[in-house]
Design a protein around this motif. Structure first.
Motif, PDB file in Angstrom:
ATOM      1  N   ASP A 145      21.583 -20.178   2.887  1.00 40.29           N
ATOM      2  CA  ASP A 145      21.888 -19.269   3.990  1.00 40.29           C
ATOM      3  C   ASP A 145      21.753 -17.810   3.538  1.00 40.29           C
ATOM      4  O   ASP A 145      21.032 -17.018   4.158  1.00 40.29           O
ATOM      5  CB  ASP A 145      23.316 -19.551   4.486  1.00 40.29           C
ATOM      6  N   SER A 146      22.422 -17.471   2.410  1.00 42.77           N
ATOM      7  CA  SER A 146      22.377 -16.077   1.964  1.00 42.77           C
ATOM      8  C   SER A 146      20.992 -15.712   1.454  1.00 42.77           C
ATOM      9  O   SER A 146      20.555 -14.566   1.584  1.00 42.77           O
ATOM     10  CB  SER A 146      23.446 -15.824   0.898  1.00 42.77           C
ATOM     11  N   GLY A 147      20.299 -16.717   0.883  1.00 44.34           N
ATOM     12  CA  GLY A 147      18.928 -16.470   0.434  1.00 44.34           C
ATOM     13  C   GLY A 147      18.038 -16.094   1.599  1.00 44.34           C
ATOM     14  O   GLY A 147      17.279 -15.114   1.537  1.00 44.34           O
ATOM     15  N   LEU A 148      18.138 -16.861   2.677  1.00 44.20           N
ATOM     16  CA  LEU A 148      17.350 -16.556   3.870  1.00 44.20           C
ATOM     17  C   LEU A 148      17.742 -15.204   4.442  1.00 44.20           C
ATOM     18  O   LEU A 148      16.901 -14.435   4.892  1.00 44.20           O
ATOM     19  CB  LEU A 148      17.547 -17.651   4.933  1.00 44.20           C
ATOM     20  N   GLY A 149      19.077 -14.927   4.395  1.00 46.64           N
ATOM     21  CA  GLY A 149      19.567 -13.654   4.890  1.00 46.64           C
ATOM     22  C   GLY A 149      18.973 -12.495   4.104  1.00 46.64           C
ATOM     23  O   GLY A 149      18.531 -11.497   4.673  1.00 46.64           O
ATOM     24  N   ALA A 150      18.927 -12.661   2.763  1.00 46.86           N
ATOM     25  CA  ALA A 150      18.391 -11.608   1.900  1.00 46.86           C
ATOM     26  C   ALA A 150      16.925 -11.351   2.202  1.00 46.86           C
ATOM     27  O   ALA A 150      16.428 -10.238   2.088  1.00 46.86           O
ATOM     28  CB  ALA A 150      18.575 -12.002   0.436  1.00 46.86           C
ATOM     29  N   LEU A 151      16.215 -12.389   2.607  1.00 52.52           N
ATOM     30  CA  LEU A 151      14.805 -12.237   2.946  1.00 52.52           C
ATOM     31  C   LEU A 151      14.625 -11.738   4.382  1.00 52.52           C
ATOM     32  O   LEU A 151      13.509 -11.568   4.858  1.00 52.52           O
ATOM     33  CB  LEU A 151      14.070 -13.580   2.783  1.00 52.52           C
ATOM     34  N   GLY A 152      15.741 -11.594   5.060  1.00 54.79           N
ATOM     35  CA  GLY A 152      15.677 -11.117   6.437  1.00 54.79           C
ATOM     36  C   GLY A 152      15.293 -12.200   7.427  1.00 54.79           C
ATOM     37  O   GLY A 152      14.836 -11.924   8.518  1.00 54.79           O
ATOM     38  N   LEU A 153      15.434 -13.454   6.996  1.00 49.30           N
ATOM     39  CA  LEU A 153      15.037 -14.561   7.873  1.00 49.30           C
ATOM     40  C   LEU A 153      16.244 -15.226   8.541  1.00 49.30           C
ATOM     41  O   LEU A 153      16.117 -15.905   9.541  1.00 49.30           O
ATOM     42  CB  LEU A 153      14.260 -15.625   7.086  1.00 49.30           C
ATOM     43  N   GLY A 154      17.405 -15.044   7.921  1.00 52.12           N
ATOM     44  CA  GLY A 154      18.586 -15.739   8.444  1.00 52.12           C
ATOM     45  C   GLY A 154      19.343 -14.881   9.450  1.00 52.12           C
ATOM     46  O   GLY A 154      19.303 -13.654   9.412  1.00 52.12           O
ATOM     47  N   SER A 155      20.025 -15.580  10.343  1.00 52.34           N
ATOM     48  CA  SER A 155      20.805 -14.857  11.349  1.00 52.34           C
ATOM     49  C   SER A 155      22.270 -14.790  10.930  1.00 52.34           C
ATOM     50  O   SER A 155      23.122 -14.404  11.700  1.00 52.34           O
ATOM     51  CB  SER A 155      20.675 -15.531  12.703  1.00 52.34           C
ATOM     52  N   GLY A 156      22.546 -15.175   9.685  1.00 48.21           N
ATOM     53  CA  GLY A 156      23.913 -15.117   9.201  1.00 48.21           C
ATOM     54  C   GLY A 156      24.587 -16.465   9.195  1.00 48.21           C
ATOM     55  O   GLY A 156      25.385 -16.756   8.328  1.00 48.21           O
TER      56      GLY A 156
END
Lengths: 295, 360
Positions: A145-156
């Motif tokens: 989740d945080s990895g995707l968030g760091a890449l700007g792909l996750g919604s949190g």
């Protein structure tokens, strides 16, 4: 054949196996079968002399207030979901596992040994621990989740943990080696000159794979499917941990009956139904693959 | 006709396996041409490069350098399934999960023939190799000879331009091999396909081939008809590999051959006009024990072999020579061990070996 000494010797040789099967298989199953046709006791356990088919009726019907039976699809849904999840796991591991096994089988001897070692490394750790690790990976705010968030792909909020998707991911991860290894074993024995012969006769790579490699690997594929499908169908703690214990699958449902629900006969009846279905699948399997290729 | 005299042209082909210091040269600049509808044999001991060459024609290996052409078109870069060439493998490589007829149909299906055409061709091919009654069997239910015929039918069914046979008879017992040799020859005449046959069995090569290429040490040693190869071997390797041979050295002077202390052979024992020290090869049956022979020696051994008898003779100059006589009914032995004998030679009996000095 009729010689009593031969008969005795045979009986003695078979005795350990027979005894083991009897004590650890026939007795528990008989007990389970018996329980499934008894009435439940109030605080768990069963009333040993009260015969009743209620447990099997309960699977299909609900007892209304006026004592009439109405169809209840809740349990069937759980069975269906279990079959779908196990089926998906089988299909997904097959799609991932076959190319993996093929790739390994095509390497030279030393590389093959190394790759097989890599495939079996997960077995060094308890599956329960690895399943917990998946919880850490999948949970909201977890690594993925945080990895995707760091890449700007996750919604949190990934919102994957405690869903059937998480269970499916857990299945594919846990059972992949059980698909790869039997397929690899059948491909390893494969005579690759047959593929050369197929090429020689005008088959391109895809046709050679479909017409020669795949049929030769069929026993391994079938074994892999069984090794994935059956444990997945009856699996308990992967859906318990990754699915959030929401009675997603048969295993959890059965566990519930012996635990919090305190309905042992129903749990026993569910176990028996599952057993019957697996046996059915096995019979279909043996019928289908009886004329497996080879000598 | 396709306008090309040759079915296969092998042009300066070399093949190197491995890299750097571990590299081995399996084929060393081999050039040869194979005619259309020819029964061409690559003959040589194991490791001579003949199978490598065959695999390069089939497309399983690519030449390190040089080019292979089929009907004038380069095969370089064309994958095995893109070549109108089929192989009868040494191990047969029949598909174990398919029946005999499914095996034979495989290549035809790959060509996209419709079902009726495939069935018709399979029936014809199985009749050709006399296996019509075995169509529904699986390969492991057949004997070695039957499996070989299935492999042959499978390779022939798509009617390739070239059929490659890799030591295809070596796994069969003698009787079956003889039958298959005759059958292969018949098939080759009937189908009009170019056959390229790889073997280490000289007798097989001599009886079946239109032409033979003798290979040794990755090099082409000699190409020619069976008669040329047998009667006029160009070097020691060919003479030694095929048939029995005595290797001798002599001095060619005029039309005579002088063997020092052993004497001389006058008039045309050597087929060529070479002069000076020469290395020679002679087949035992081209020599004979004769009162008027020009060479003298002592019989060191007599080997009776049914159809003929072989006499090993130590010539007066110390060289060893073999003489063979056909045995006739009631005829007595010509000599026994220890007899002093004289040897005569047919005209042209001695073959000059090239690439070698005569007397050291």
């Amino acid at each position: 054949m009729r010689d009593p000494r031969t008969v005795l010797r045979r009986a003695l040789l078979l005795a350990p196996t027979g005894l083991t099967l009897f004590v650890f298989m026939v007795i528990p199953m008989g007990l389970m079968g018996w329980m499934s046709v008894l009435e439940p006791d109030t605080y768990g356990g069963v009333r040993w002399h009260a015969l009743s088919l209620d447990a099997y009726v309960q699977f299909w019907y609900e007892r209304d207030l006026d004592d009439s039976l109405i169809l209840n699809t809740a349990y069937m849904e759980i069975f269906l979901r279990s079959f779908l999840l196990a089926g998906f796991a089988t299909l997904a591991t097959l799609v991932l596992g076959f190319p993996t096994a093929l790739y390994i089988a095509l390497q030279d001897e030393r590389t093959r040994q190394r790759l097989i070692l890599l495939i079996s490394i997960p077995f060094w750790t308890n599956l329960l621990v690895r399943t917990y690790a998946w919880m850490l990976l999948l949970r909201n705010g977890g690594l993925i989740d945080s990895g995707l968030g760091a890449l700007g792909l996750g919604s949190g909020a990934l919102d994957v943990l405690y869903t059937p998707t998480a269970v499916a991911i857990g299945f594919v991860y846990s059972f992949l080696p059980f698909m790869v290894l039997p397929i690899y074993t059948s491909l390893e024995k494969m005579d690759w000159r047959l593929v050369e012969a197929a090429f020689d006769l005008g088959a391109n790579r895809w046709t050679a794979l479909r017409r020669v490699v795949l049929p030769m690997a069929l026993p391994g594929i079938a074994a892999g499917c069984l090794l994935v499908f059956i444990p997945a169908l009856g699996s308990y703690y992967i859906p318990e941990l990754l699915g959030g214990g929401k009675s997603l699958m048969i295993g959890n449902l059965i566990q519930n009956q012996f635990g919090t629900a305190r309905n042992w006969p129903f749990g026993a009846a569910l176990s028996f139904t599952l057993l019957a279905l697996v046996l059915l699948a096995m019979i279909v399997y043996t019928r289908r693959f009886r004329q497996a290729p080879g000598e | 006709m396709n306008g090309h005299a040759y079915s296969i042209e092998i042009d300066q082909v070399s093949k190197r396996f491995g890299h750097g210091s571990e590299a081995t040269l399996a084929l060393d600049t081999v050039s040869l041409n194979i005619r259309t509808n020819e029964f061409f044999t690559l003959l040589g001991p194991s490791g001579c490069g003949k199978t490598t060459l065959l695999r390069m024609i089939a497309g399983f290996e690519e030449p390190t350098s040089g080019d292979i052409r089929l009907d004038g078109v380069s095969l370089t870069g064309r994958l095995p399934f893109q070549r109108p060439v089929n192989t009868v493998f040494q191990s047969y490589a029949l598909f174990p999960h398919l029946t005999v007829e499914e095996n034979v149909a495989f290549g035809l299906e790959m060509l996209g023939r419709d079902r009726a055409a495939v069935r018709e061709a399979v029936t014809r091919m199985l009749a050709l190799v006399k296996l019509s009654d075995y169509a529904r069997r699986r390969p492991h239910q057949l004997s070695g000879g039957q499996q070989q015929r299935v492999a042959l039918a499978r390779a022939l069914a798509p009617h390739p331009k070239v059929l490659l046979l890799d030591e295809s008879l070596s796994a069969l017992d003698l009787k079956l091999r003889k039958d298959m040799q005759v059958e292969l020859k018949r098939l080759q005449r009937e189908t009009g396909i170019t056959f390229v046959f790889v073997t280490h069995d000289q007798e097989e090569a001599l009886t079946m081939s239109d032409r033979i290429a003798v290979m040794g040490g990755g090099k082409l040693q000699q190409v020619g008809s069976p008669e040329e190869i047998y009667d006029r071997p160009v070097n020691r390797f060919v003479a030694d590999f095929i048939g029995e041979t005595s290797f001798l050295t002599a001095e060619a002077r005029g039309s005579a051959l002088e063997f020092g202390a052993a004497g001389r052979l006058a008039e045309g024992a050597l087929g060529t006009t070479a002069q000076g020290p020469v290395a020679l090869a002679a087949r035992p049956e081209r020599l004979r024990l004769s009162e008027d022979g020009g060479l003298t020696g002592v019989v060191s051994e007599v080997v009776y072999r049914g159809a003929d008898t072989l006499y090993l003779v130590t010539l007066a100059d110390g060289q060893n020579c073999r003489v063979r006589h056909t045995n006739r009914l009631g005829a007595r032995e010509r000599a026994v061990t220890g007899d002093r004998v004289r040897i005569a030679a047919e005209p042209g009996a001695f073959q000059l070996l090239t690439g070698e000095a005569g007397h050291a």
